[in-house]
Write a protein that holds these residues in place. Structure first.
Motif, PDB file in Angstrom:
ATOM      1  N   UNK A 117       6.443  -5.476  -4.236  1.00 33.92           N
ATOM      2  CA  UNK A 117       8.388  -6.101  -4.632  1.00 33.92           C
ATOM      3  C   UNK A 117       8.992  -6.239  -5.605  1.00 33.92           C
ATOM      4  N   UNK A 118       7.949  -5.747  -7.234  1.00 39.77           N
ATOM      5  CA  UNK A 118       8.661  -5.550  -8.155  1.00 39.77           C
ATOM      6  C   UNK A 118       9.653  -4.926  -8.730  1.00 39.77           C
ATOM      7  N   UNK A 119      10.849  -4.646  -9.345  1.00 36.33           N
ATOM      8  CA  UNK A 119      11.442  -4.495 -10.216  1.00 36.33           C
ATOM      9  C   UNK A 119      11.260  -4.054 -11.759  1.00 36.33           C
ATOM     10  N   UNK A 120      10.533  -4.512 -11.504  1.00 34.14           N
ATOM     11  CA  UNK A 120       9.744  -4.479 -13.187  1.00 34.14           C
ATOM     12  C   UNK A 120       8.026  -5.046 -13.285  1.00 34.14           C
ATOM     13  N   UNK A 121       7.546  -4.904 -14.583  1.00 31.36           N
ATOM     14  CA  UNK A 121       6.281  -5.266 -14.441  1.00 31.36           C
ATOM     15  C   UNK A 121       6.396  -6.650 -15.485  1.00 31.36           C
ATOM     16  N   UNK A 122       5.448  -7.052 -16.235  1.00 35.60           N
ATOM     17  CA  UNK A 122       5.126  -8.233 -16.568  1.00 35.60           C
ATOM     18  C   UNK A 122       5.604  -8.018 -17.938  1.00 35.60           C
ATOM     19  N   UNK A 123       6.480  -9.026 -18.483  1.00 43.07           N
ATOM     20  CA  UNK A 123       7.098  -9.341 -19.886  1.00 43.07           C
ATOM     21  C   UNK A 123       8.565  -8.286 -19.802  1.00 43.07           C
ATOM     22  N   UNK A 124       9.214  -8.358 -18.919  1.00 36.16           N
ATOM     23  CA  UNK A 124      10.767  -7.777 -19.430  1.00 36.16           C
ATOM     24  C   UNK A 124      11.379  -8.030 -20.673  1.00 36.16           C
ATOM     25  N   UNK A 125      12.672  -7.438 -20.868  1.00 34.36           N
ATOM     26  CA  UNK A 125      13.443  -8.197 -22.060  1.00 34.36           C
ATOM     27  C   UNK A 125      14.550  -7.159 -22.479  1.00 34.36           C
ATOM     28  N   UNK A 126      14.665  -7.635 -23.224  1.00 35.06           N
ATOM     29  CA  UNK A 126      15.774  -6.688 -24.924  1.00 35.06           C
ATOM     30  C   UNK A 126      15.179  -5.364 -25.038  1.00 35.06           C
TER      31      UNK A 126
ATOM     32  N   UNK B 251      11.442  -3.022 -18.460  1.00 34.57           N
ATOM     33  CA  UNK B 251      10.849  -2.595 -16.925  1.00 34.57           C
ATOM     34  C   UNK B 251       9.666  -3.519 -17.362  1.00 34.57           C
ATOM     35  N   UNK B 252       9.418  -3.978 -18.929  1.00 33.83           N
ATOM     36  CA  UNK B 252       8.158  -4.641 -19.579  1.00 33.83           C
ATOM     37  C   UNK B 252       7.090  -3.580 -19.618  1.00 33.83           C
ATOM     38  N   UNK B 253       5.654  -4.054 -18.621  1.00 28.93           N
ATOM     39  CA  UNK B 253       4.397  -3.229 -18.137  1.00 28.93           C
ATOM     40  C   UNK B 253       4.820  -2.145 -16.722  1.00 28.93           C
ATOM     41  N   UNK B 254       6.047  -2.416 -16.638  1.00 28.00           N
ATOM     42  CA  UNK B 254       6.029  -1.517 -15.122  1.00 28.00           C
ATOM     43  C   UNK B 254       6.893  -0.477 -15.174  1.00 28.00           C
ATOM     44  N   UNK B 255       6.698   0.342 -16.455  1.00 25.63           N
ATOM     45  CA  UNK B 255       7.541   1.786 -17.019  1.00 25.63           C
ATOM     46  C   UNK B 255       7.146   2.833 -15.543  1.00 25.63           C
ATOM     47  N   UNK B 256       6.518   2.694 -15.253  1.00 31.88           N
ATOM     48  CA  UNK B 256       5.688   3.345 -14.220  1.00 31.88           C
ATOM     49  C   UNK B 256       6.813   4.107 -12.798  1.00 31.88           C
ATOM     50  N   UNK B 257       7.053   3.236 -12.371  1.00 34.04           N
ATOM     51  CA  UNK B 257       8.820   2.788 -11.363  1.00 34.04           C
ATOM     52  C   UNK B 257       8.828   3.821 -11.506  1.00 34.04           C
ATOM     53  N   UNK B 258       9.967   4.242 -12.954  1.00 37.71           N
ATOM     54  CA  UNK B 258      10.661   5.508 -12.530  1.00 37.71           C
ATOM     55  C   UNK B 258       9.840   7.170 -12.782  1.00 37.71           C
ATOM     56  N   UNK B 259       8.122   7.024 -13.058  1.00 39.77           N
ATOM     57  CA  UNK B 259       8.039   8.390 -13.151  1.00 39.77           C
ATOM     58  C   UNK B 259       8.655   9.243 -12.498  1.00 39.77           C
TER      59      UNK B 259
ATOM     60  N   UNK C 178      14.935   1.369  -0.818  1.00 38.06           N
ATOM     61  CA  UNK C 178      13.924   1.029  -1.588  1.00 38.06           C
ATOM     62  C   UNK C 178      13.379   2.243  -2.707  1.00 38.06           C
ATOM     63  N   UNK C 179      13.117   2.871  -4.031  1.00 44.58           N
ATOM     64  CA  UNK C 179      12.290   3.962  -4.009  1.00 44.58           C
ATOM     65  C   UNK C 179      10.881   3.142  -3.885  1.00 44.58           C
ATOM     66  N   UNK C 180      10.165   3.367  -3.568  1.00 41.57           N
ATOM     67  CA  UNK C 180       9.372   2.155  -3.135  1.00 41.57           C
ATOM     68  C   UNK C 180       7.880   3.425  -3.773  1.00 41.57           C
ATOM     69  N   UNK C 181       7.603   2.494  -5.098  1.00 42.69           N
ATOM     70  CA  UNK C 181       6.500   3.043  -5.914  1.00 42.69           C
ATOM     71  C   UNK C 181       4.623   3.448  -5.100  1.00 42.69           C
ATOM     72  N   UNK C 182       4.162   3.572  -5.371  1.00 44.00           N
ATOM     73  CA  UNK C 182       2.581   2.817  -4.513  1.00 44.00           C
ATOM     74  C   UNK C 182       1.678   2.290  -5.767  1.00 44.00           C
ATOM     75  N   UNK C 183       2.171   1.235  -5.996  1.00 42.07           N
ATOM     76  CA  UNK C 183       1.181   0.655  -7.152  1.00 42.07           C
ATOM     77  C   UNK C 183       1.660  -0.607  -6.461  1.00 42.07           C
ATOM     78  N   UNK C 184       0.293  -1.378  -6.853  1.00 40.91           N
ATOM     79  CA  UNK C 184       0.695  -3.977  -6.750  1.00 40.91           C
ATOM     80  C   UNK C 184       0.717  -3.297  -8.312  1.00 40.91           C
ATOM     81  N   UNK C 185       2.075  -4.202  -8.926  1.00 37.32           N
ATOM     82  CA  UNK C 185       2.059  -5.071  -9.987  1.00 37.32           C
ATOM     83  C   UNK C 185       1.566  -5.675 -10.382  1.00 37.32           C
ATOM     84  N   UNK C 186       1.692  -6.953  -8.741  1.00 39.03           N
ATOM     85  CA  UNK C 186       0.717  -8.011  -9.744  1.00 39.03           C
ATOM     86  C   UNK C 186       1.899  -8.987 -10.179  1.00 39.03           C
ATOM     87  N   UNK C 187       2.726  -8.908 -10.536  1.00 37.20           N
ATOM     88  CA  UNK C 187       3.789  -9.566 -12.064  1.00 37.20           C
ATOM     89  C   UNK C 187       5.002  -9.190 -12.068  1.00 37.20           C
ATOM     90  N   UNK C 188       5.977  -9.606 -12.147  1.00 35.42           N
ATOM     91  CA  UNK C 188       6.808  -9.415 -13.168  1.00 35.42           C
ATOM     92  C   UNK C 188       8.743  -9.987 -11.951  1.00 35.42           C
TER      93      UNK C 188
END
Length: 197
Positions: A14-23, A27-35, A154-164
């Motif tokens: 259920x996350x739309x970014x990874x950890x530590x998003x910001x300017x 996406x923080x460490x969640x860039x794979x959501x848009x691969x 929802x464009x659901x990417x098969x990963x558990x980000x665990x935070x974000x």
């Protein structure tokens, strides 16, 4: 009548970014959501540079072709470096919902400080009969609370980000969805829901 749609890439948890998003690294460490934007051989007919799988291209281009204006929240706007003065969509005007002044607004961007209803109304007028897209979890939650959303995609990417940043925030009541279509594709499953009224 045009629709109000919320479309977002999201992890299975259920996350739309990874950890530590910001300017600058929205996406923080969640860039794979848009691969999946770049993992295929089919060029998008709407977005230059996107090369999707064939099933993703059909879903993505059909959806992008419906959108005439976007409402984004201030966090999304800031984390995306103000979309370079434009919009996240090549043809759609951008409306930024914020309770504080925003610097560097351009002619393709409009600041709305009076709430989600006014933002959606302004976007709907600018959309010229096309749909209004929502960007960001806060904007989507506010629009759901106000009863303004027609579809959630929802464009659901098969990963558990665990935070974000989670996509959905706390809502005051249940919102029932009806699955209209599920499209499996390499690296993503596209889930199209209508809001049940």
């Amino acid at each position: 009548m045009s629709k109000v749609i919320s479309s977002h890439a999201v992890s299975v948890d259920g996350y739309i970014t990874g950890r530590d998003p910001g300017a600058g690294h929205g996406l923080g460490d969640g860039t794979m959501l848009f691969d999946w934007y770049f993992n295929g051989d089919t060029p998008s007919q709407v977005f230059d540079g996107f090369r999707l799988s064939e099933p993703s291209a059909k879903v993505f281009d059909a959806l992008a072709g419906r959108v005439g204006a976007i409402v984004a929240g201030r966090t999304t706007y800031d984390d995306s470096k103000h979309f370079g003065g434009g919009s996240p969509h090549p043809a759609a005007r951008l409306f930024v919902l914020s309770h504080r002044a925003a610097p560097e607004m351009t002619e393709r961007q409009t600041l709305i400080t009076t709430g989600i209803e006014d933002a959606v109304a302004a976007a709907r007028e600018a959309a010229g009969g096309k749909d209004v897209g929502l960007m960001g979890g806060g904007v989507t939650t506010e629009a759901l609370e106000a009863g303004l959303v027609d579809e959630v995609i929802l464009h659901q990417v098969p990963i558990l980000l665990g935070g974000g940043r989670p996509f959905f925030r706390a809502l005051p009541e249940h919102v029932r969805l009806r699955l209209v279509e599920a499209v499996p594709a390499p690296g993503v499953t596209h889930l199209l829901y209508e809001i049940e009224r």
